[in-house]
Design a protein around this motif. Structure first.
Motif, PDB file in Angstrom:
ATOM      1  N   ALA A  27      11.056   0.863   1.647  1.00 51.06           N
ATOM      2  CA  ALA A  27      10.647   1.739   2.746  1.00 51.06           C
ATOM      3  C   ALA A  27      11.752   2.725   3.112  1.00 51.06           C
ATOM      4  CB  ALA A  27      10.248   0.916   3.964  1.00 51.06           C
ATOM      5  N   GLN A  28      12.995   2.310   3.021  1.00 49.16           N
ATOM      6  CA  GLN A  28      14.114   3.221   3.303  1.00 49.16           C
ATOM      7  C   GLN A  28      14.274   4.261   2.205  1.00 49.16           C
ATOM      8  OE1 GLN A  28      17.490   0.638   3.824  1.00 49.16           O
ATOM      9  NE2 GLN A  28      17.304   0.729   6.049  1.00 49.16           N
ATOM     10  N   CYS A  29      14.102   3.851   0.964  1.00 56.51           N
ATOM     11  CA  CYS A  29      14.350   4.722  -0.180  1.00 56.51           C
ATOM     12  C   CYS A  29      13.181   5.657  -0.474  1.00 56.51           C
ATOM     13  CB  CYS A  29      14.656   3.872  -1.410  1.00 56.51           C
ATOM     14  SG  CYS A  29      15.058   4.807  -2.893  1.00 56.51           S
ATOM     15  N   VAL A  30      11.988   5.134  -0.465  1.00 51.90           N
ATOM     16  CA  VAL A  30      10.789   5.925  -0.802  1.00 51.90           C
ATOM     17  C   VAL A  30       9.709   5.681   0.267  1.00 51.90           C
ATOM     18  CG1 VAL A  30      11.203   6.177  -3.284  1.00 51.90           C
ATOM     19  CG2 VAL A  30      10.110   4.114  -2.457  1.00 51.90           C
ATOM     20  N   PRO A  31       9.947   6.196   1.482  1.00 51.67           N
ATOM     21  CA  PRO A  31       9.046   5.877   2.605  1.00 51.67           C
ATOM     22  C   PRO A  31       7.614   6.359   2.425  1.00 51.67           C
ATOM     23  CG  PRO A  31      10.576   7.635   3.203  1.00 51.67           C
ATOM     24  CD  PRO A  31      11.019   7.106   1.864  1.00 51.67           C
ATOM     25  N   ASP A  32       7.395   7.352   1.584  1.00 55.87           N
ATOM     26  CA  ASP A  32       6.043   7.874   1.386  1.00 55.87           C
ATOM     27  C   ASP A  32       5.365   7.322   0.136  1.00 55.87           C
ATOM     28  OD1 ASP A  32       6.285   9.452   3.675  1.00 55.87           O
ATOM     29  OD2 ASP A  32       7.206  11.094   2.562  1.00 55.87           O
ATOM     30  N   ALA A  33       5.948   6.286  -0.451  1.00 51.60           N
ATOM     31  CA  ALA A  33       5.382   5.724  -1.686  1.00 51.60           C
ATOM     32  C   ALA A  33       3.991   5.154  -1.445  1.00 51.60           C
ATOM     33  CB  ALA A  33       6.294   4.625  -2.228  1.00 51.60           C
ATOM     34  N   TRP A  34       3.166   5.282  -2.458  1.00 50.25           N
ATOM     35  CA  TRP A  34       1.892   4.582  -2.463  1.00 50.25           C
ATOM     36  C   TRP A  34       2.198   3.177  -2.955  1.00 50.25           C
ATOM     37  CZ3 TRP A  34      -2.857   7.685  -4.522  1.00 50.25           C
ATOM     38  CH2 TRP A  34      -2.952   8.889  -3.828  1.00 50.25           C
ATOM     39  N   VAL A  35       1.639   2.195  -2.307  1.00 48.34           N
ATOM     40  CA  VAL A  35       1.848   0.803  -2.708  1.00 48.34           C
ATOM     41  C   VAL A  35       0.504   0.246  -3.160  1.00 48.34           C
ATOM     42  CG1 VAL A  35       2.597  -1.495  -1.995  1.00 48.34           C
ATOM     43  CG2 VAL A  35       3.746   0.543  -1.068  1.00 48.34           C
ATOM     44  N   VAL A  36       0.455  -0.189  -4.411  1.00 45.90           N
ATOM     45  CA  VAL A  36      -0.752  -0.771  -4.983  1.00 45.90           C
ATOM     46  C   VAL A  36      -0.464  -2.250  -5.216  1.00 45.90           C
ATOM     47  CG1 VAL A  36      -2.367  -0.741  -6.928  1.00 45.90           C
ATOM     48  CG2 VAL A  36      -1.348   1.409  -6.105  1.00 45.90           C
ATOM     49  N   VAL A  37      -1.276  -3.103  -4.615  1.00 44.25           N
ATOM     50  CA  VAL A  37      -1.091  -4.552  -4.732  1.00 44.25           C
ATOM     51  C   VAL A  37      -2.284  -5.138  -5.473  1.00 44.25           C
ATOM     52  CG1 VAL A  37      -0.762  -6.710  -3.470  1.00 44.25           C
ATOM     53  CG2 VAL A  37       0.152  -4.573  -2.532  1.00 44.25           C
ATOM     54  N   ILE A  38      -1.999  -5.917  -6.517  1.00 37.59           N
ATOM     55  CA  ILE A  38      -3.064  -6.577  -7.265  1.00 37.59           C
ATOM     56  C   ILE A  38      -2.922  -8.081  -7.073  1.00 37.59           C
ATOM     57  CG2 ILE A  38      -4.077  -7.007  -9.527  1.00 37.59           C
ATOM     58  CD1 ILE A  38      -3.074  -4.343 -10.445  1.00 37.59           C
ATOM     59  N   LEU A  39      -3.994  -8.693  -6.614  1.00 35.83           N
ATOM     60  CA  LEU A  39      -4.035 -10.145  -6.432  1.00 35.83           C
ATOM     61  C   LEU A  39      -5.199 -10.694  -7.241  1.00 35.83           C
ATOM     62  CD1 LEU A  39      -3.401 -10.225  -2.578  1.00 35.83           C
ATOM     63  CD2 LEU A  39      -1.730 -10.541  -4.425  1.00 35.83           C
ATOM     64  N   ARG A  40      -5.237 -11.987  -7.340  1.00 33.47           N
ATOM     65  CA  ARG A  40      -6.252 -12.642  -8.170  1.00 33.47           C
ATOM     66  C   ARG A  40      -6.594 -13.982  -7.545  1.00 33.47           C
ATOM     67  NH1 ARG A  40      -4.948 -14.020 -14.530  1.00 33.47           N
ATOM     68  NH2 ARG A  40      -6.980 -14.855 -15.068  1.00 33.47           N
ATOM     69  N   ASP A  41      -7.758 -14.492  -7.865  1.00 35.36           N
ATOM     70  CA  ASP A  41      -8.120 -15.826  -7.401  1.00 35.36           C
ATOM     71  C   ASP A  41      -6.953 -16.764  -7.710  1.00 35.36           C
ATOM     72  OD1 ASP A  41      -9.210 -18.631  -8.508  1.00 35.36           O
ATOM     73  OD2 ASP A  41     -10.465 -17.960  -6.837  1.00 35.36           O
ATOM     74  N   PRO A  42      -6.445 -17.491  -6.721  1.00 34.73           N
ATOM     75  CA  PRO A  42      -5.235 -18.289  -6.945  1.00 34.73           C
ATOM     76  C   PRO A  42      -5.379 -19.373  -8.009  1.00 34.73           C
ATOM     77  CG  PRO A  42      -6.019 -18.532  -4.675  1.00 34.73           C
ATOM     78  CD  PRO A  42      -6.902 -17.533  -5.338  1.00 34.73           C
ATOM     79  N   VAL A  43      -6.547 -19.951  -8.139  1.00 31.18           N
ATOM     80  CA  VAL A  43      -6.734 -20.992  -9.154  1.00 31.18           C
ATOM     81  C   VAL A  43      -6.713 -20.370 -10.546  1.00 31.18           C
ATOM     82  CG1 VAL A  43      -8.303 -22.760 -10.038  1.00 31.18           C
ATOM     83  CG2 VAL A  43      -7.970 -22.509  -7.563  1.00 31.18           C
ATOM     84  N   ALA A  44      -7.422 -19.280 -10.724  1.00 31.87           N
ATOM     85  CA  ALA A  44      -7.434 -18.603 -12.023  1.00 31.87           C
ATOM     86  C   ALA A  44      -6.035 -18.091 -12.370  1.00 31.87           C
ATOM     87  CB  ALA A  44      -8.430 -17.438 -12.007  1.00 31.87           C
ATOM     88  N   ARG A  45      -5.305 -17.586 -11.372  1.00 34.81           N
ATOM     89  CA  ARG A  45      -3.953 -17.092 -11.604  1.00 34.81           C
ATOM     90  C   ARG A  45      -3.030 -18.227 -12.019  1.00 34.81           C
ATOM     91  NH1 ARG A  45       0.902 -17.153 -10.994  1.00 34.81           N
ATOM     92  NH2 ARG A  45       0.704 -18.926  -9.645  1.00 34.81           N
ATOM     93  N   ALA A  46      -3.108 -19.361 -11.333  1.00 34.20           N
ATOM     94  CA  ALA A  46      -2.251 -20.506 -11.649  1.00 34.20           C
ATOM     95  C   ALA A  46      -2.541 -21.032 -13.054  1.00 34.20           C
ATOM     96  CB  ALA A  46      -2.447 -21.613 -10.620  1.00 34.20           C
TER      97      ALA A  46
END
Length: 140
Positions: free
Chosen positions: A87-106
């Protein structure tokens, strides 16, 4: 004669859990002419994990190319201090978060670790021990 100003560019931080599709999305976006990826041997820069000279962040990327700098580092999701540094370095960055069903991920992570010689326990035993806090995987 004055030098031309540096080209403007945006930043994209691609984060998510391991085995959630971040590498797939990075590879897909890498083919776009407006995307620049870091120049490095490691698969992820992990730049914001340490308190370093953030003025050098853009040096990770090629000087010419697309107008978006894409940093895929899944570990940013696991470390709260990385968010503050980013946030200090690139405050205007777009942040893309990818998550997955936790059981399938594990299960995917266990399969990957087994195939690559990082895991030798059956899936149920490995997950049970990790859930009970009896394992340290050494992954960061």
């Amino acid at each position: 004669m004055t030098a031309a100003p540096p080209p403007r560019h945006g930043h994209i931080l691609l984060i998510g859990g391991q085995r959630c599709g971040t590498t797939w999305l990075q590879n897909l976006l890498a083919g776009h002419r407006d995307i620049r990826l870091p120049r490095m041997a490691r698969p992820e820069p992990k730049f914001f994990l340490d308190d370093v000279d953030h003025g050098r962040y853009d040096e990770l990327f090629p000087r010419v190319g697309g107008s978006w700098l894409l940093d895929k580092s899944t570990t940013y999701l696991e470390r709260g201090d990385a968010a503050g540094r980013a946030a200090q370095c690139v405050p205007d960055a777009w942040v893309v978060v990818i998550l997955r069903d936790p059981v399938a991920r594990a299960y995917s992570n266990w399969s990957f670790s087994t195939v690559n010689g990082l895991e030798d326990l059956p899936a149920e035993s490995a997950l049970t021990e990790e859930a009970e806090g009896r394992r340290w995987t050494g992954l960061s």
